[in-house]
Design an enzyme around this catalytic site. Structure first.
Site, PDB file in Angstrom:
ATOM      1  N   MET A 203       0.811  -0.522   0.669  1.00 28.25           N
ATOM      2  CA  MET A 203      -0.038  -0.066  -0.203  1.00 28.25           C
ATOM      3  C   MET A 203       0.988   1.270   0.050  1.00 28.25           C
ATOM      4  O   MET A 203       0.048   2.446  -0.350  1.00 28.25           O
ATOM      5  CB  MET A 203      -1.124   0.105   1.241  1.00 28.25           C
ATOM      6  CG  MET A 203      -1.867  -1.015   1.037  1.00 28.25           C
ATOM      7  SD  MET A 203      -3.798  -1.214   2.318  1.00 28.25           S
ATOM      8  CE  MET A 203      -3.037  -0.499   4.077  1.00 28.25           C
TER       9      MET A 203
ATOM     10  N   GLU B  21       6.549 -11.384  -3.363  1.00 27.59           N
ATOM     11  CA  GLU B  21       5.201 -12.329  -2.109  1.00 27.59           C
ATOM     12  C   GLU B  21       6.266 -14.234  -2.026  1.00 27.59           C
ATOM     13  O   GLU B  21       5.963 -14.274  -0.940  1.00 27.59           O
ATOM     14  CB  GLU B  21       4.276 -12.702  -2.646  1.00 27.59           C
ATOM     15  CG  GLU B  21       3.482 -10.967  -2.803  1.00 27.59           C
ATOM     16  CD  GLU B  21       3.375 -10.187  -1.676  1.00 27.59           C
ATOM     17  OE1 GLU B  21       4.075 -10.704  -0.603  1.00 27.59           O
ATOM     18  OE2 GLU B  21       3.086  -8.959  -1.915  1.00 27.59           O
TER      19      GLU B  21
END
Length: 174
Positions: A20, A84
């Protein structure tokens, strides 16, 4: 940037943690894609013992706030997949945008549904104050590392960065 229609082309990814932060996304993608606030229903965002980033898992009657990154290219999606690492799997989920619109997007869901290290609720504002600066540095190291022939995984880069930063004591927990 391009039109809203152009932003709908390409991959869409719901982000809910370190991604974010525009600073982290820029280090990874060398740009900050167009985005929108979004929420993911029936999921919960956990803190993880020993980590400064969160995990999400399906949990009835919970909701995760985040944002959707629009117009990602296939190579950019591959960078996010590599970032990730093995701790997450990319799933297709349905998010709600502020304009009462539902959208099918990708999201990175924690692999270990029974992980005993998951707890509480992860807080983005607290992360920005306490961990963002070091996390951006670690992410830059990761991007340099993946250019090497024998590159380390993101998890290995994370662990070596935080062990070095903590003098080997690994106190990177929330």
């Amino acid at each position: 940037m391009g039109s809203a229609a152009a932003a709908m082309d390409g991959h869409k990814v719901f982000v809910y943690g370190s991604l974010m932060a525009d600073e982290v996304v820029h280090v990874l993608l060398n740009r900050v894609p167009q985005s929108s606030a979004a929420s993911l229903n029936n999921y919960h965002r956990f803190s993880i013992k020993g980590r400064v980033y969160p995990a999400i898992l399906p949990i009835e009657n919970k909701s995760v706030s985040g944002r959707v990154l629009f117009g990602l290219t296939h190579p950019e999606l591959e960078i996010l997949d590599t970032f990730e690492d093995v701790e997450y799997e990319r799933h297709t989920v349905e998010v709600s945008l502020p304009v009462e619109q539902k959208l099918q997007v990708n999201a990175y869901v924690w692999v270990d549904k029974d992980d005993p290290d998951l707890y509480g609720e992860w807080d983005f504002e607290e992360w920005k104050k306490s961990h963002m600066s070091d996390f951006v540095k670690m992410t830059a190291e990761f991007m340099e590392e993946i250019q090497q022939p024998d590159s380390k995984t993101r998890v290995a880069t994370y662990e070596s960065f935080y062990n070095a930063a903590d003098g080997g004591t690994n106190t990177a927990s929330n």
